[in-house]
Scaffold this motif. Sequence first.
Motif, PDB file in Angstrom:
ATOM      1  N   GLU A  53       0.828  -1.204   0.000  1.00 38.98           N
ATOM      2  CA  GLU A  53       0.000   0.000   0.000  1.00 38.98           C
ATOM      3  C   GLU A  53       0.861   1.252   0.000  1.00 38.98           C
ATOM      4  O   GLU A  53       0.529   2.246  -0.660  1.00 38.98           O
ATOM      5  CB  GLU A  53      -0.924  -0.011   1.214  1.00 38.98           C
ATOM      6  N   SER A  57       0.780   4.045  -2.898  1.00 39.98           N
ATOM      7  CA  SER A  57       0.541   5.464  -2.650  1.00 39.98           C
ATOM      8  C   SER A  57       1.705   6.314  -3.154  1.00 39.98           C
ATOM      9  O   SER A  57       1.509   7.426  -3.639  1.00 39.98           O
ATOM     10  CB  SER A  57       0.284   5.720  -1.164  1.00 39.98           C
ATOM     11  N   GLY A  61       1.201   9.021  -6.099  1.00 37.34           N
ATOM     12  CA  GLY A  61       1.482  10.423  -5.856  1.00 37.34           C
ATOM     13  C   GLY A  61       2.470  11.045  -6.841  1.00 37.34           C
ATOM     14  O   GLY A  61       2.653  12.251  -6.844  1.00 37.34           O
TER      15      GLY A  61
END
Length: 64
Positions: A53, A57, A61
């Motif tokens: 995870e 992320s 991003g």
Amino acid sequence: MILSISGVVLFGTIGFIFFRKDGLKPSHACVSILFGFYLASTTIAPTIRAGGEGLASLLGGMRF
């Protein structure tokens, strides 16, 4: 929850393609191990899931 299901589908598909294309090599076995951790509910699986995870992320991003 969506990320773990996506991870299972992703690693399962990659593992299947590697197995069908060239046989299972050591590098391909790493993908299969990750697939197994996403499916299993061992004590280390949440740590690996959290790492996945975090990577997702991080990649999500990034802006190109």
